[in-house]
Design a protein around this motif. Sequence first.
Motif, PDB file in Angstrom:
ATOM      1  N   LYS A   1      26.895  23.504  99.517  1.00  0.00           N
ATOM      2  CA  LYS A   1      27.522  22.545 100.120  1.00  0.00           C
ATOM      3  C   LYS A   1      27.424  22.534 101.512  1.00  0.00           C
ATOM      4  CE  LYS A   1      31.257  21.749  96.589  1.00  0.00           C
ATOM      5  NZ  LYS A   1      32.688  21.660  96.177  1.00  0.00           N
ATOM      6  N   ASN A   2      27.280  23.613 102.162  1.00  0.00           N
ATOM      7  CA  ASN A   2      26.925  23.592 103.376  1.00  0.00           C
ATOM      8  C   ASN A   2      25.614  23.002 103.781  1.00  0.00           C
ATOM      9  OD1 ASN A   2      29.444  24.853 104.252  1.00  0.00           O
ATOM     10  ND2 ASN A   2      28.529  26.906 104.353  1.00  0.00           N
ATOM     11  N   MET A   3      24.686  23.239 102.838  1.00  0.00           N
ATOM     12  CA  MET A   3      23.094  22.541 102.791  1.00  0.00           C
ATOM     13  C   MET A   3      23.313  21.371 102.786  1.00  0.00           C
ATOM     14  SD  MET A   3      20.351  22.675 100.049  1.00  0.00           S
ATOM     15  CE  MET A   3      20.991  21.564  99.444  1.00  0.00           C
ATOM     16  N   ASN A   4      24.207  20.704 101.828  1.00  0.00           N
ATOM     17  CA  ASN A   4      24.275  19.357 101.813  1.00  0.00           C
ATOM     18  C   ASN A   4      24.762  18.623 102.869  1.00  0.00           C
ATOM     19  OD1 ASN A   4      23.858  16.932  99.785  1.00  0.00           O
ATOM     20  ND2 ASN A   4      26.299  16.879  99.878  1.00  0.00           N
ATOM     21  N   ILE A   5      25.799  19.305 103.654  1.00  0.00           N
ATOM     22  CA  ILE A   5      26.456  18.808 104.939  1.00  0.00           C
ATOM     23  C   ILE A   5      25.285  18.685 106.040  1.00  0.00           C
ATOM     24  CG2 ILE A   5      28.171  19.237 106.772  1.00  0.00           C
ATOM     25  CD1 ILE A   5      29.924  20.223 104.450  1.00  0.00           C
TER      26      ILE A   5
ATOM     27  N   LYS B   1      17.957  21.129  91.607  1.00  0.00           N
ATOM     28  CA  LYS B   1      18.440  19.965  90.910  1.00  0.00           C
ATOM     29  C   LYS B   1      19.585  20.501  89.932  1.00  0.00           C
ATOM     30  CE  LYS B   1      18.196  16.308  90.647  1.00  0.00           C
ATOM     31  NZ  LYS B   1      19.195  15.147  91.275  1.00  0.00           N
ATOM     32  N   ILE B   2      19.120  21.541  89.279  1.00  0.00           N
ATOM     33  CA  ILE B   2      20.084  22.247  88.362  1.00  0.00           C
ATOM     34  C   ILE B   2      21.244  22.769  89.069  1.00  0.00           C
ATOM     35  CG2 ILE B   2      20.305  24.081  86.617  1.00  0.00           C
ATOM     36  CD1 ILE B   2      17.507  23.528  85.698  1.00  0.00           C
ATOM     37  N   ARG B   3      21.072  23.453  90.145  1.00  0.00           N
ATOM     38  CA  ARG B   3      22.230  23.964  90.758  1.00  0.00           C
ATOM     39  C   ARG B   3      23.156  23.039  91.625  1.00  0.00           C
ATOM     40  NH1 ARG B   3      22.060  28.173  87.654  1.00  0.00           N
ATOM     41  NH2 ARG B   3      23.924  29.011  88.861  1.00  0.00           N
ATOM     42  N   THR B   4      22.355  21.980  92.055  1.00  0.00           N
ATOM     43  CA  THR B   4      23.347  20.950  92.924  1.00  0.00           C
ATOM     44  C   THR B   4      24.197  20.087  91.969  1.00  0.00           C
ATOM     45  OG1 THR B   4      21.260  19.649  93.089  1.00  0.00           O
ATOM     46  CG2 THR B   4      21.879  21.016  95.048  1.00  0.00           C
ATOM     47  N   ASP B   5      23.525  19.931  90.716  1.00  0.00           N
ATOM     48  CA  ASP B   5      24.317  19.133  89.852  1.00  0.00           C
ATOM     49  C   ASP B   5      25.549  19.923  89.204  1.00  0.00           C
ATOM     50  OD1 ASP B   5      22.428  17.162  90.111  1.00  0.00           O
ATOM     51  OD2 ASP B   5      21.262  17.304  88.189  1.00  0.00           O
ATOM     52  N   LYS B   6      25.153  21.179  89.211  1.00  0.00           N
ATOM     53  CA  LYS B   6      26.415  21.958  88.604  1.00  0.00           C
ATOM     54  C   LYS B   6      27.573  21.812  89.433  1.00  0.00           C
ATOM     55  CE  LYS B   6      27.623  26.925  87.966  1.00  0.00           C
ATOM     56  NZ  LYS B   6      27.282  28.299  88.018  1.00  0.00           N
TER      57      LYS B   6
ATOM     58  N   ILE C   1      27.072  17.998  93.719  1.00  0.00           N
ATOM     59  CA  ILE C   1      26.522  17.803  94.837  1.00  0.00           C
ATOM     60  C   ILE C   1      25.347  16.552  94.709  1.00  0.00           C
ATOM     61  CG2 ILE C   1      25.215  18.555  96.737  1.00  0.00           C
ATOM     62  CD1 ILE C   1      26.373  21.288  96.199  1.00  0.00           C
ATOM     63  N   SER C   2      25.587  15.374  95.300  1.00  0.00           N
ATOM     64  CA  SER C   2      24.573  14.317  95.117  1.00  0.00           C
ATOM     65  C   SER C   2      23.569  14.433  96.478  1.00  0.00           C
ATOM     66  CB  SER C   2      25.297  13.002  95.127  1.00  0.00           C
ATOM     67  OG  SER C   2      25.826  12.799  96.392  1.00  0.00           O
ATOM     68  N   MET C   3      22.250  14.309  96.275  1.00  0.00           N
ATOM     69  CA  MET C   3      21.338  14.033  97.288  1.00  0.00           C
ATOM     70  C   MET C   3      20.986  12.805  97.519  1.00  0.00           C
ATOM     71  SD  MET C   3      18.993  17.483  96.583  1.00  0.00           S
ATOM     72  CE  MET C   3      18.338  17.300  94.719  1.00  0.00           C
ATOM     73  N   PRO C   4      20.760  12.401  98.792  1.00  0.00           N
ATOM     74  CA  PRO C   4      20.106  11.175  99.111  1.00  0.00           C
ATOM     75  C   PRO C   4      18.779  10.618  98.426  1.00  0.00           C
ATOM     76  CG  PRO C   4      19.614  12.485 100.718  1.00  0.00           C
ATOM     77  CD  PRO C   4      20.288  13.361 100.154  1.00  0.00           C
ATOM     78  N   ARG C   5      18.612   9.519  98.143  1.00  0.00           N
ATOM     79  CA  ARG C   5      17.253   8.961  97.604  1.00  0.00           C
ATOM     80  C   ARG C   5      16.085   9.831  98.422  1.00  0.00           C
ATOM     81  NH1 ARG C   5      15.598   2.846  95.684  1.00  0.00           N
ATOM     82  NH2 ARG C   5      13.695   3.571  94.400  1.00  0.00           N
ATOM     83  N   HIS C   6      15.181  10.161  97.414  1.00  0.00           N
ATOM     84  CA  HIS C   6      14.086  10.696  98.438  1.00  0.00           C
ATOM     85  C   HIS C   6      12.818  11.056  97.303  1.00  0.00           C
ATOM     86  CE1 HIS C   6      16.265  14.255  96.195  1.00  0.00           C
ATOM     87  NE2 HIS C   6      14.901  14.633  95.913  1.00  0.00           N
ATOM     88  N   ARG C   7      11.691  11.523  97.724  1.00  0.00           N
ATOM     89  CA  ARG C   7      10.493  11.723  97.066  1.00  0.00           C
ATOM     90  C   ARG C   7      10.157  13.042  97.343  1.00  0.00           C
ATOM     91  NH1 ARG C   7       6.388   8.120  96.124  1.00  0.00           N
ATOM     92  NH2 ARG C   7       6.303   9.494  94.200  1.00  0.00           N
ATOM     93  N   VAL C   8       9.640  13.785  96.184  1.00  0.00           N
ATOM     94  CA  VAL C   8       9.055  15.172  96.201  1.00  0.00           C
ATOM     95  C   VAL C   8       7.553  15.221  96.122  1.00  0.00           C
ATOM     96  CG1 VAL C   8       9.410  17.394  94.794  1.00  0.00           C
ATOM     97  CG2 VAL C   8      11.068  15.416  94.587  1.00  0.00           C
ATOM     98  N   ILE C   9       7.298  16.325  97.307  1.00  0.00           N
ATOM     99  CA  ILE C   9       5.729  16.475  97.456  1.00  0.00           C
ATOM    100  C   ILE C   9       5.658  17.978  96.953  1.00  0.00           C
ATOM    101  CG2 ILE C   9       3.908  16.691  99.041  1.00  0.00           C
ATOM    102  CD1 ILE C   9       5.589  14.622 101.025  1.00  0.00           C
ATOM    103  N   ILE C  10       4.825  18.209  95.828  1.00  0.00           N
ATOM    104  CA  ILE C  10       4.675  19.425  95.529  1.00  0.00           C
ATOM    105  C   ILE C  10       3.155  20.044  96.106  1.00  0.00           C
ATOM    106  CG2 ILE C  10       4.105  20.994  93.487  1.00  0.00           C
ATOM    107  CD1 ILE C  10       5.785  18.709  91.734  1.00  0.00           C
ATOM    108  N   LEU C  11       3.461  20.774  97.089  1.00  0.00           N
ATOM    109  CA  LEU C  11       2.294  20.992  98.054  1.00  0.00           C
ATOM    110  C   LEU C  11       1.184  21.774  97.157  1.00  0.00           C
ATOM    111  CD1 LEU C  11       0.892  20.550 100.627  1.00  0.00           C
ATOM    112  CD2 LEU C  11       2.181  22.621 101.268  1.00  0.00           C
TER     113      LEU C  11
END
Length: 383
Positions: free
Chosen positions: A85-89, A109-114, A117-127
């Motif tokens: 939650k602190n990370m999300n803030i 994603k699994i732990r925030t959904d638990k 905690i909602s995240m803003p719309r974003h794209r994922v880059i798997i380096l």
Amino acid sequence: MANVKFEYLFLDIEWNQAPKTTDIEEREPVQIGIVAADANLNIKRTFSKSIRLSNKECFNPNTFTVSHYPLDAIMKSKSEETVLKNMNISFQNYKYIVVWTNETYELLKIRTDKYGISMPRHRVIILQQLLMQIAGDGKKVIGFEKSLKQAGIKYQKNYLHYSKHDVNYLYLLFCKCYGEYRKLTEQETCYLNPRTHKVHNGNCRYADSALIKSSKDVIFQGNKVCKVCGCENDWNRFHWKTNIKIKRKYNIKDIRDLPLTIENMNRICDMFNLEYSVTNDAVFIKTPFGRWIVYLKGDEVKELHHENYRSRRGEPLNAHKKCIDGYHKQKLVSNNFYDVIYCINCHDSAMTRRWKEKSRIEKLFEMIDNQRIQVRECVRLFL
């Protein structure tokens, strides 16, 4: 705290896998590291926390082996919910999340959904996947430490597997590769599909007039290289020595007889260019075709588990779907670690070859299925 807008969020997580479990749901983060940067890749904020386990009985001694983090230190940390939650803030607005492997993002994603905690719309880059395309052949896995070496990023080996340091190395690796790739391809163009976020060459069979002409560095903005044309010669690449074999001090017989230290298991897995994570009593392996877990007891393999898959009749071989979360027990051909790794490599290499050798009719059916999916998507968008 002000809602600062960031462009990139670089993320690393070290986790604890509860003993005698394999599913991602049984993993709990014990460390999290974040570096937030603007569009010019200037660092604007950092975040590094340790996380307390929900139950100390779930602690796996291998967590200390891999992440160097003892149970006492873990249990004195703040709870997972509080840290997330602190990370999300702290990070409420960003466009991209950059991770090394997809497992890190899936766990987040699994732990925030638990905790809702909602995240803003974003794209994922798997380096890792990105570098496999522009520094390799798109098939052979490139390890994190090897990538740091090839990119000329200075690092301390003892700092690896600490999220605070790994995320900084991830940021430096991304910046170095992004900058060099822009210079390497500044005279080149590609074609971007804004709906699928796939990048094609002009001569690709999937390229059409609806695509947007763009510079090739858009692959560092959450767009993926087409699997059909992305490994052809007209895609400029880094000249990384990803195919160099490890110098062997031993012949095969000697290697088979080595004691199963972490160093020796690393040596054997590197011989077959596998993506792996080694602990004292288990080795987690990922190939282009599947995942495996090798359980150890002393200097012998105790059990071998393979990820569950199913395929429906009439589907192409590559259309695998997870049957249930988890793994099934595989018959052991040998208790020797080298023999088991050799068999894993042969099994998945053969399956990958079969995937590539699909018949013409299978390819036609796959094209028809893809077209149907596109039509349904268009209908959904206009309804």
